[in-house]
Design a protein around this motif. Structure first.
Motif, mmCIF file in Angstrom:
data_model
loop_
_atom_site.group_PDB
_atom_site.id
_atom_site.type_symbol
_atom_site.label_atom_id
_atom_site.label_comp_id
_atom_site.label_asym_id
_atom_site.label_seq_id
_atom_site.Cartn_x
_atom_site.Cartn_y
_atom_site.Cartn_z
ATOM 1 N N THR A 120 1.073 -1.486 -0.019
ATOM 2 C CA THR A 120 -0.191 -0.326 0.235
ATOM 3 C C THR A 120 0.572 1.052 0.063
ATOM 4 O O THR A 120 1.763 1.072 0.990
ATOM 5 N N TRP A 148 0.751 5.726 -0.949
ATOM 6 C CA TRP A 148 0.544 6.769 -1.198
ATOM 7 C C TRP A 148 0.575 7.468 -3.135
ATOM 8 O O TRP A 148 1.242 7.071 -3.777
ATOM 9 N N LYS A 150 -3.992 12.596 -4.792
ATOM 10 C CA LYS A 150 -5.421 13.420 -5.342
ATOM 11 C C LYS A 150 -5.264 14.150 -6.701
ATOM 12 O O LYS A 150 -6.405 14.259 -7.474
ATOM 13 N N ASP A 159 -2.824 13.382 4.523
ATOM 14 C CA ASP A 159 -3.365 12.850 4.088
ATOM 15 C C ASP A 159 -4.423 13.447 2.886
ATOM 16 O O ASP A 159 -5.219 12.634 2.387
ATOM 17 N N ASP A 160 -5.144 14.668 3.452
ATOM 18 C CA ASP A 160 -5.990 15.594 2.937
ATOM 19 C C ASP A 160 -6.051 15.504 1.018
ATOM 20 O O ASP A 160 -6.729 15.458 0.239
ATOM 21 N N ASP A 161 -4.130 15.921 0.677
ATOM 22 C CA ASP A 161 -3.508 15.768 -1.311
ATOM 23 C C ASP A 161 -3.490 14.250 -1.727
ATOM 24 O O ASP A 161 -3.232 14.308 -2.631
ATOM 25 N N THR A 214 -3.958 9.229 -1.500
ATOM 26 C CA THR A 214 -5.350 8.496 -1.654
ATOM 27 C C THR A 214 -4.030 7.098 -1.315
ATOM 28 O O THR A 214 -2.775 7.207 -1.764
ATOM 29 N N THR A 215 -4.174 6.028 -0.834
ATOM 30 C CA THR A 215 -3.813 5.073 -0.404
ATOM 31 C C THR A 215 -4.159 4.120 -1.474
ATOM 32 O O THR A 215 -5.164 3.909 -1.898
ATOM 33 N N VAL A 216 -3.575 3.512 -2.565
ATOM 34 C CA VAL A 216 -3.461 3.149 -3.376
ATOM 35 C C VAL A 216 -2.274 0.776 -3.306
ATOM 36 O O VAL A 216 -1.962 1.413 -2.979
ATOM 37 N N ALA A 244 2.298 4.133 2.642
ATOM 38 C CA ALA A 244 0.883 4.301 3.019
ATOM 39 C C ALA A 244 1.418 4.439 4.663
ATOM 40 O O ALA A 244 0.664 5.537 5.214
#
Length: 232
Positions: A69, A71, A74, A85-87, A89-91, A107
């Motif tokens: 996982t 980062w 976005k 973490d506002d900018d 997303t986890t993948v 992540a």
């Protein structure tokens, strides 16, 4: 054992039949079903197929969660902006090697105090070298116009290069301006093909590099900047 003939009256018709006295006709011996043999080729093949299928299924299940996982952005992340973490997303990604997975920001990494060290596009996995401590951002972005023959053809963002200047006048030696600087941005080729084609390259200079800015700009104006990429 003897046999005699008797007549049976069936109305208008009389039928002669032969009656056998004594024991009845011999009964054929009962046939017993044979048990399946393990040496039967078809049976062995079936067992092998079941075993192979079971092993393949187990392998598939064991690798189903073999992911990492990381980062991802976005939206486009600009240089110098804080990483939150506002900018991001986890993948979940399945990398082909541990070297590939080690290049990106996990992540579970602590984002506190980190800022964007180089531009990251929307949807792009965040490279580790793009997440730097805020203190390291006391740096300057320096744009260079470089002829296509004076830099690696596959130069990319994140490469570490030495910057040299080749004087336009013959007989003067080349001089090194900066060493170990990181490439922040590379624009597409501008100009016609050949020696006149150029690329815009932005490099990242530290505060120590900035102390020689005056003399370096003068050297660039009198010569041709050349980028030498460091291996590794």
């Amino acid at each position: 054992m003897s046999a005699d003939r008797r007549s049976i009256d069936w109305g208008d018709d009389v039928v002669d039949t032969q009656v056998r006295s004594g024991f009845g006709a011999a009964v054929a011996p009962a046939q017993r079903n044979r048990k399946a043999r393990w040496k039967d080729g078809r049976l062995v093949l079936g067992v092998l197929l079941v075993a192979v299928t079971a092993l393949a299924g187990a392998k598939l299940l064991s690798s189903a969660d073999d992911t990492t996982t990381v980062w991802a952005a976005k939206h486009e992340l600009r240089v110098g902006s804080p990483l939150t973490d506002d900018d991001l997303t986890t993948v979940r990604v399945r990398f082909t090697s541990s070297n590939d997975s080690g290049r990106y920001l996990s992540a579970d990494a602590d984002l506190k105090g980190l800022v964007v060290g180089r531009a990251v596009g929307q949807g792009e996995f965040v490279p580790k070298d793009a997440a730097v401590p805020k203190a390291d951002r006391d740096r300057t972005e320096m744009p260079l116009s470089v002829a296509t023959g004076h830099l690696p053809p596959d130069i990319a963002v994140g490469d570490v290069v030495d910057v040299w200047v080749v004087p336009k006048e013959e007989g003067h030696p080349a001089s090194q301006l900066w060493t170990g600087v990181r490439v922040l941005q590379v624009d597409s080729v501008k100009g016609v093909a050949g020696g006149s084609a150029r690329r815009q390259v932005t490099i990242d200079l530290s505060s120590a590099d900035q102390s020689r800015m005056g003399s370096s700009l003068a050297a660039i104006n009198a010569g041709e900047p050349t980028l030498v990429r460091k291996a590794g």
